[in-house]
Design a protein around this motif. Sequence first.
Motif, mmCIF file in Angstrom:
data_model
loop_
_atom_site.group_PDB
_atom_site.id
_atom_site.type_symbol
_atom_site.label_atom_id
_atom_site.label_comp_id
_atom_site.label_asym_id
_atom_site.label_seq_id
_atom_site.Cartn_x
_atom_site.Cartn_y
_atom_site.Cartn_z
ATOM 1 N N THR A 194 -6.419 5.607 -6.140
ATOM 2 C CA THR A 194 -7.003 4.505 -6.915
ATOM 3 C C THR A 194 -8.499 4.716 -7.083
ATOM 4 O O THR A 194 -9.057 4.470 -8.152
ATOM 5 C CB THR A 194 -6.759 3.164 -6.204
ATOM 6 O OG1 THR A 194 -5.450 3.156 -5.697
ATOM 7 C CG2 THR A 194 -6.935 2.019 -7.157
ATOM 8 N N THR A 195 -9.151 5.164 -6.006
ATOM 9 C CA THR A 195 -10.593 5.387 -6.095
ATOM 10 C C THR A 195 -10.909 6.460 -7.133
ATOM 11 O O THR A 195 -11.848 6.314 -7.926
ATOM 12 C CB THR A 195 -11.141 5.800 -4.721
ATOM 13 O OG1 THR A 195 -10.712 4.829 -3.773
ATOM 14 C CG2 THR A 195 -12.652 5.882 -4.739
ATOM 15 N N LEU A 201 -8.916 14.026 -1.641
ATOM 16 C CA LEU A 201 -9.957 13.112 -1.132
ATOM 17 C C LEU A 201 -9.461 12.450 0.154
ATOM 18 O O LEU A 201 -10.181 12.376 1.157
ATOM 19 C CB LEU A 201 -10.289 12.056 -2.191
ATOM 20 C CG LEU A 201 -11.335 11.023 -1.786
ATOM 21 C CD1 LEU A 201 -12.709 11.671 -1.670
ATOM 22 C CD2 LEU A 201 -11.400 9.867 -2.781
ATOM 23 N N GLY A 223 -5.058 4.565 -1.562
ATOM 24 C CA GLY A 223 -6.428 4.109 -1.784
ATOM 25 C C GLY A 223 -7.278 5.182 -2.448
ATOM 26 O O GLY A 223 -8.059 4.900 -3.359
ATOM 27 N N SER A 224 -7.112 6.431 -2.020
ATOM 28 C CA SER A 224 -7.936 7.506 -2.592
ATOM 29 C C SER A 224 -7.577 7.758 -4.042
ATOM 30 O O SER A 224 -8.469 7.980 -4.875
ATOM 31 C CB SER A 224 -7.727 8.801 -1.815
ATOM 32 O OG SER A 224 -7.805 8.567 -0.466
ATOM 33 N N LEU A 227 -9.102 7.161 -9.712
ATOM 34 C CA LEU A 227 -8.891 6.512 -11.011
ATOM 35 C C LEU A 227 -10.106 5.685 -11.395
ATOM 36 O O LEU A 227 -10.537 5.669 -12.548
ATOM 37 C CB LEU A 227 -7.662 5.599 -10.953
ATOM 38 C CG LEU A 227 -6.285 6.252 -11.003
ATOM 39 C CD1 LEU A 227 -5.220 5.223 -10.684
ATOM 40 C CD2 LEU A 227 -6.043 6.847 -12.370
ATOM 41 N N GLY A 228 -10.666 4.992 -10.395
ATOM 42 C CA GLY A 228 -11.837 4.155 -10.638
ATOM 43 C C GLY A 228 -13.028 4.978 -11.079
ATOM 44 O O GLY A 228 -13.731 4.624 -12.035
ATOM 45 N N LEU A 276 0.798 -1.217 0.000
ATOM 46 C CA LEU A 276 0.000 0.000 0.000
ATOM 47 C C LEU A 276 0.828 1.263 0.000
ATOM 48 O O LEU A 276 0.359 2.305 -0.408
ATOM 49 C CB LEU A 276 -0.921 0.011 1.230
ATOM 50 C CG LEU A 276 -1.710 -1.284 1.347
ATOM 51 C CD1 LEU A 276 -2.335 -1.400 2.702
ATOM 52 C CD2 LEU A 276 -2.741 -1.331 0.262
ATOM 53 N N LEU A 319 -11.069 12.702 3.845
ATOM 54 C CA LEU A 319 -11.591 11.516 4.531
ATOM 55 C C LEU A 319 -10.663 11.046 5.634
ATOM 56 O O LEU A 319 -11.023 10.165 6.410
ATOM 57 C CB LEU A 319 -11.772 10.365 3.538
ATOM 58 C CG LEU A 319 -12.939 10.434 2.579
ATOM 59 C CD1 LEU A 319 -12.855 9.276 1.582
ATOM 60 C CD2 LEU A 319 -14.259 10.349 3.336
ATOM 61 N N ASP A 320 -9.436 11.578 5.673
ATOM 62 C CA ASP A 320 -8.416 11.109 6.593
ATOM 63 C C ASP A 320 -8.168 9.611 6.368
ATOM 64 O O ASP A 320 -8.194 8.814 7.295
ATOM 65 C CB ASP A 320 -8.834 11.369 8.040
ATOM 66 C CG ASP A 320 -7.656 11.140 8.971
ATOM 67 O OD1 ASP A 320 -6.528 11.102 8.480
ATOM 68 O OD2 ASP A 320 -7.890 10.978 10.179
ATOM 69 N N ALA A 321 -7.947 9.240 5.110
ATOM 70 C CA ALA A 321 -7.733 7.825 4.782
ATOM 71 C C ALA A 321 -6.471 7.697 3.939
ATOM 72 O O ALA A 321 -5.788 8.682 3.672
ATOM 73 C CB ALA A 321 -8.936 7.266 4.034
ATOM 74 N N SER A 322 -6.187 6.478 3.515
ATOM 75 C CA SER A 322 -4.962 6.203 2.766
ATOM 76 C C SER A 322 -4.917 6.973 1.447
ATOM 77 O O SER A 322 -5.897 6.996 0.690
ATOM 78 C CB SER A 322 -4.877 4.699 2.492
ATOM 79 O OG SER A 322 -4.361 4.460 1.209
#
Lengths: 388, 386
Positions: free
Chosen positions: B262-263, B249, B259-260, B265-266, B122, B253-256
Amino acid sequence: MRRKGKIPAFTETMDLKEYIELVFNDYTLRTITLGTAILGAVTGMLGSFAVLRKQSLLGDAISHAALPGIAIAFLITGSKDSNTLLVGALISGLIGTFWIRGIIAKTHLKSDTALGLILSLFFGFGMLLLTFIQKQPNANQAGLDKYLFGQAATLVESDVWLMAIITGLCLFVLLFFWKEFKLFLFDTDYAKTLGFNTNFIDILITSFIVLAIVLGLQTVGVVLMSAMLLAPAAAARQWTNSLSKMVVLAAVFGAFSGVLGTAISASQNNLSTGPVIVIIASVFVIFSFIFSPSRGLLFRQIRFIANRRDLELQKTLAFMYHIAETHEDISHPHTIKILNNFQGYTRKTLQKLVDKNYVTLDGTMWSLTEKGFETAANLYNQQAIKDE
Amino acid sequence: MNSAQIEIQLIASLVAIACAIPGTFLVLRKMAMISDAISHSILPGLVIGFFITQDLNSPLLILLAALTGIITVVLVERIQKTGLVKEDTAIGLVFPALFSIGVILIAKNANDIHLDVDAVLLGELAFAPFDRLIIAGADIGPKSLWVIGTILAITIGLLIAFFKELKISTFDAGLAASLGFSPALIHYGLMTMASITTVGAFDAVGAILVVALMIAPAASAYLLTTDLKKMLGLAIAFGVFSAISGYWLAHWLDASIAGSITTMLGILFLIIYLFAPNKGLIAVMYREKQQRTEVSLLTFLLHLKNHSEERERHVNHLQEHINWQKVRAKTVLDLALKNNMILINNKIVSLTQKGDEFTSKAIDYIITNEDAQIEDMKDDFFLFRG
């Protein structure tokens, strides 16, 4: 009921008998051994279909695509119960699978691109959700990341029951639709013309593959699950050309990988079960690649060498025949020296010809026998007959 | 925005560009899954490299890990060549085995090695700015920025130098070989670049995001254009856009971050997949529906031409005879009327002059299967356009 924690750490000196006793007596070890064995069997069985349908990498994509489902199921229900999470995984795995099919069918993107896309995008989204969950103050989120690499140690009896039930169901459907599956696998067009609903069979097989992958997430994890699907099937493929034998063999290989992998990881410190099972399964594959009698590399090489020898023998014989042809008496002796110009000739091949009674040796002279002459004369004819 | 934030976005953007370039060629050469295999199987290379160098950003470690990537490619090709299994199975067998070896190596040496499998998969972009490169006492920026910057510079240099060769060998391998470019050299060159990029980027964004950054922008661009240069440009643009919007993002969201990105990109791919003008799902489905109607129209006109008796040409009879549903029958009738192909007189349908000529031509078109003879006819048929 739920017994958590590591498998008891065993000393490395423990012998096999003790270990087998432990498997029967220790709850955790028994559960894990049973669980991995059943898992290996069911993934091996279904993996055969994936391998034969050239959808080997679909498993990889599905297992990654299941991750956001686990996170969303947790976000919605707040429960860490593995069954709830697996339903989430199943749904998102199915969405991923059908999106892959949609991309391949409706756009000009190829299957590898579609697989890689869904795999990485779903996984990334899943990671976003997992890290988001981790930052939530109230949630007792610990334990969701076991789905990344799997933790066989967290298996409990109810998980094993679930696996057993699904394996039973899968076995039942397999036997019930065996003829249809087989036909669909090897000749889709023919199945269609016979009036079978190939779309339905396709969806059925794919759904079961998704189900088997989702079952294994807790034990082996998202990243390595695809190997569980592929390796036993690829190994089994080398030993037989019959679908039923292959499915059974793959199940056996899978189950053995599970049991052996569990045993090795339990007898060492710091070894997680998933990677060890994958390595064992890979060893099965390598062994099958090399030692399978009909397809294996070793026997293929041996056959190759034997064929070459045979050919050289025939070449020598043909050469002798052409010399003998020019003489009235076919058994007229010639010196071995003549053969030296000829590359296919060695002392050994000459001896072989003598053994076969095609040639007689007398000191440094050789002469063709009646039998040898006959064989050589028919050498090319036979070939021609065989070719027809 | 503070300087750390700017640096993170800069690193993410550079990674996106460095991935988009080899990614475009991988997608075009139908080797996208190889990037997934490489990204997993560099793990043992990383671990062994880490034992030797003790530094995650050392160039030697990057080369060692990239070497594992190339070994993966070679292994896959070797297994495939034996004919025992198909190519995709070969990929699926090799990388989990290598990855497992990596995981076990890490687990067995957990005390000596500060390498977390999660981090490899990750990455942690948020920490990238804290690992500074200090030369002669001066702080010249984060290490990852220099690593990925160097890789990007090499990639761009190679791309410009070998653009022609890459282009020809991608689209026509046979022509490339006959012109004297070695397909093997270009193939392994590309694989080497993909491996090095994967290794250089994994530290910042993780192995999975590397795959996403390679495939997703290229696939999205491929849905929009068929021009290689435009595709490269679009892929780079999509990558950079997702990198920066993904960062915000994650911030929100205070997240990875990985991951964001990639999201994003999705989401980008989903939008393009649905709405791309010619190759998007909606466009394709609309076109298919259009074609179905047009084929129906042709069937209908042929039926009219074949039957002179009034009984066969009655509006109600047509419905049951050709076995269309009402809605479809109406669409077809309307289309034919609008194009002046038919006349409806007292519920009896008959062909007009134009309709008759059109149908005769259509029969010719269908019977003649040779492209050359119908070439000039094609324009007349709205049925066959596009």
